[in-house]
Structures are given as structure tokens and as C-alpha cells.
Design an enzyme around this catalytic site. Sequence first.
Site, mmCIF file in Angstrom:
data_model
loop_
_atom_site.group_PDB
_atom_site.id
_atom_site.type_symbol
_atom_site.label_atom_id
_atom_site.label_comp_id
_atom_site.label_asym_id
_atom_site.label_seq_id
_atom_site.Cartn_x
_atom_site.Cartn_y
_atom_site.Cartn_z
ATOM 1 N N GLY A 250 2.312 -2.201 -7.990
ATOM 2 C CA GLY A 250 1.428 -1.534 -8.654
ATOM 3 C C GLY A 250 1.447 -1.072 -9.786
ATOM 4 O O GLY A 250 1.230 0.048 -10.544
ATOM 5 N N GLY A 251 2.125 -2.097 -10.692
ATOM 6 C CA GLY A 251 2.588 -1.979 -12.069
ATOM 7 C C GLY A 251 1.446 -1.874 -13.189
ATOM 8 O O GLY A 251 1.814 -1.984 -14.242
ATOM 9 N N ASP A 273 -0.557 -5.982 -8.681
ATOM 10 C CA ASP A 273 -1.325 -5.196 -8.877
ATOM 11 C C ASP A 273 -2.871 -5.679 -8.293
ATOM 12 O O ASP A 273 -2.787 -6.976 -7.814
ATOM 13 C CB ASP A 273 -1.841 -4.239 -10.329
ATOM 14 N N ASP A 299 -1.897 -6.595 -2.937
ATOM 15 C CA ASP A 299 -2.269 -5.380 -2.205
ATOM 16 C C ASP A 299 -0.911 -5.167 -1.468
ATOM 17 O O ASP A 299 -0.679 -5.727 -0.503
ATOM 18 C CB ASP A 299 -3.270 -5.821 -1.116
ATOM 19 N N PHE A 300 -0.302 -3.852 -1.858
ATOM 20 C CA PHE A 300 0.795 -3.574 -1.337
ATOM 21 C C PHE A 300 0.695 -2.839 0.391
ATOM 22 O O PHE A 300 1.699 -2.624 0.694
ATOM 23 C CB PHE A 300 1.730 -2.251 -2.141
ATOM 24 N N ARG A 314 6.586 3.229 -9.350
ATOM 25 C CA ARG A 314 6.088 4.307 -10.179
ATOM 26 C C ARG A 314 4.978 4.881 -10.069
ATOM 27 O O ARG A 314 3.905 4.477 -10.270
ATOM 28 C CB ARG A 314 6.096 3.740 -11.765
ATOM 29 N N HIS A 318 3.038 9.028 -4.397
ATOM 30 C CA HIS A 318 2.350 10.354 -4.516
ATOM 31 C C HIS A 318 0.757 10.260 -4.128
ATOM 32 O O HIS A 318 0.411 11.162 -4.031
ATOM 33 C CB HIS A 318 2.748 11.190 -5.803
#
Length: 424
Positions: A250-251, A273, A299-300, A314, A318
Site C-alpha cells: 500500500g505504498g 498498490d 490488492d492486499f 504505513r 487504521h
Amino acid sequence: MESTARIVQLASMIASHTEAINDYLNDRGFRTPSFSLDALDSPGIPSDAVNIQAARASVISACSELKDLLTGPRNLLKFQWTDYVSVKAILRFKLDQSFDVDSSTTFKKMSEFSGLDERTVRRIVRHGIINHRFFRENEPGVITHSALTAILAQDPAARNSLVVELDEFWPAGVHMADAMEQWPNSEECNETGFTVANHTTKSMYDFFADHPDRGGRFARYFSKPEPVAAADEILDNYDWAKKRKMVDVGGSHGAVAIGIARRFQDIQCIVQDLPGPVAEGESRLPGDLKDRVTFMAHDFFKPQPVEADVYFFRSIFHNWPDKYCIKILQNLVPILKTGARIIIHERVLPGLERLDTADAMRAINLDVGMQQLLNAQQRELHEWPELFRRADHRFHYVGAYHPEGAIRWIIEAEWQDEEMGGTA
């Protein structure tokens, strides 16, 4: 002898710290704070002036407490239900852009510019002046810019941020309790205050995909460059020199990976990403790093295809409720080798001993903000080991470290095969 009243203590603290700040600014020839058109955007105190920065934070906190004490509990219960109405109207009808920053205007001219009748313009502008220091009216009916509206008129990023906060975040907050009642204890991203406010069954990100104008505004809100210190936290406070391969999951455009590759010559960095950010990141990548920084669409929520020493996240977790964070971690498991590290770079909710700080207020406000938008959350320190454990007992929690002055914590776990033993 009775102890000094709290309101006197606060007044004394405000006076002494304000005097120290004023002396500091005067000694260095800095301008003192004001709301005039030529005022500084911020008080101009350098970050390395630690004592003066602390004094400023103390004054802000003490002023807030003193105001609340002298207002009294009963009046504090009164909700200012018109508070940001004028600000939304000023932005929506571009009244801040209706005249040049170094000139003046009238209610009539603002009316002609906006299409609103003159009486409506007058009441909206005067509400903005008295409640938010938007504009100035030093002569009856003659309007000039204040420091705040001058920023809005000249800084598209600042203006866009306020529009997003009022048009996207605020309505979601208004409807958060409705969502909590409709979907009790939900961990679904499409059962939120945002979905209620927008009369949709889609999550915020899926909704923005269908509304590219609003999605573009939202993306620009988060494209603001971070302070150098925030960017360097992870470079200065983790032993990258011993790692040979890292995946920034997701960088986005690869800012962290590029920073790591620049400083540590023996590490390979893969930035993952969605296709859009990956394509943009590839187009921006400096030519001298193309042999050590690569981009990959991934896709994570699907199995991780790359074996590496470190998987770096990072400000990812959240954005998701626990059930989805667990899925993100579990999608790493098939590829993990013994000793692989998971690094999560995030804010951590403060404990009771730090709840009275400005940083604590920002973290707690953001925590509620994540709930109203996505049913996501900030997490307390003790919640991280449990999250890893729920994902797989072979994730062994290493610990968490908060670099001095940093925004985020460095939270780390190590993958260990069962036969290695050990405790989480």
C-alpha cells in the site's frame, strides 16, 4: 491557607509563557502573531526551539481550559448548531475568491458575483467574521480579506482541505450515531456515518470511485507533503542496513521505498498498490533507482506473491476494522519465511497518562473520524499484539518504538514457524 484557584494558575501560566514567546520572537526580529492580511501563516517558531514550542502548546491548552472554566458546565452543554454554516456557504459560493486579496469589496458586489441576494451575503459574511475571523469589516459594508480568507483565496490545497472536511467528513460525523444504531458494533466499511450521509450502500472508497470529482478532491486532501521529520522517522529509527528485500504494501507513489533505497544501497524495494498509484509512482521514479525500486499492482486482500525480509505498512491498518486487518496479515502467511518482519508504521492511541496533550487530542479525534468514515480505528498499544495473535499464532510480537518527536510508532512482529517455539 487555601491553594491558588485553578483559574488564577492558568492565567499566570498563560501570562508567563506568552511573555517568553513574545521575547523570543522580538529578540529574533520575527513578527508577532496577528490576523491582518500580511500575517504569517503560523507563529514562525522553528521546530528546534523546543522550549518555546512547549510554551506555545501550554498556552493553547491553558487558554482552552480557562475559557471552559469561565464559561461553566451548563453553558458548555449548549451546542453551537450554526457554527460552520457560514464557512460552508462561503466556500460553496466562492465568496473568498470574489475579489483580490489586496483589494476590498461590498456585499452588493459579492451578491452579484455569487448570485445570492445581498441580505443573504451580508448575514453569511458577518457570521464568518464573528465566528471564524473570515474577512474583515472595518467600515460598514466594506469587506476586506483577513489572514484566513487570504490563505483560502491563494492556496488551492488549503481551500480543498477545508472543503473536504466540511463536505465529506462533517456530514459523516453528524450521522455516525445513526449508523451505530442501525448497524450495532459493525466492522463493515459500508455501514458508517458516511454511507448514511450519502444514502449509499457502498463504502467511502467505492462511492468515490463512482463520483470521480469528489474522489479527486479527497485524494488531493491526502497528497499534501509531510514534514521532513515525519518522512525520516522510519529511515532513522529502523535497521534497514541488514535487510536485503522489503515490500512496501500500500505504498502509493513509493516515497518511503525511494528514501530507503537512497540511503541503503544493498536493499531491493518493491512498492505495491492499486494500478493507478503504481502507474503514477513508476512515472515519477528517478532513473538511478530503477534497478532497486520496482512497482507492482497488488490488492492486499489477496495472497502476497513476493517473498521478502520485511513487509512494511504505513498508515494502512487504521483504515480498516480488525476483521479486515486480520485478513491483510493472513494474506502474507503463505509466502512468509522464518524471521520475516512485519513493520506497521502508525499512530498509537495514548494511554491515560497522556490524554491531556495536544497530540492525544489529535489521535483521539482521528480515531473517531476513522469510525465515522470507515468503521476503522486507531489502536492502543496493547491492541497490537492481540491483533497479530488473532491473525496467526506464528506472528511473534517484537515490540513498538516511538521515536522522539515522531507522529507514528514503529510496531514490529516476526514470523516464526511453529517448530521454533517461543511466546508471542
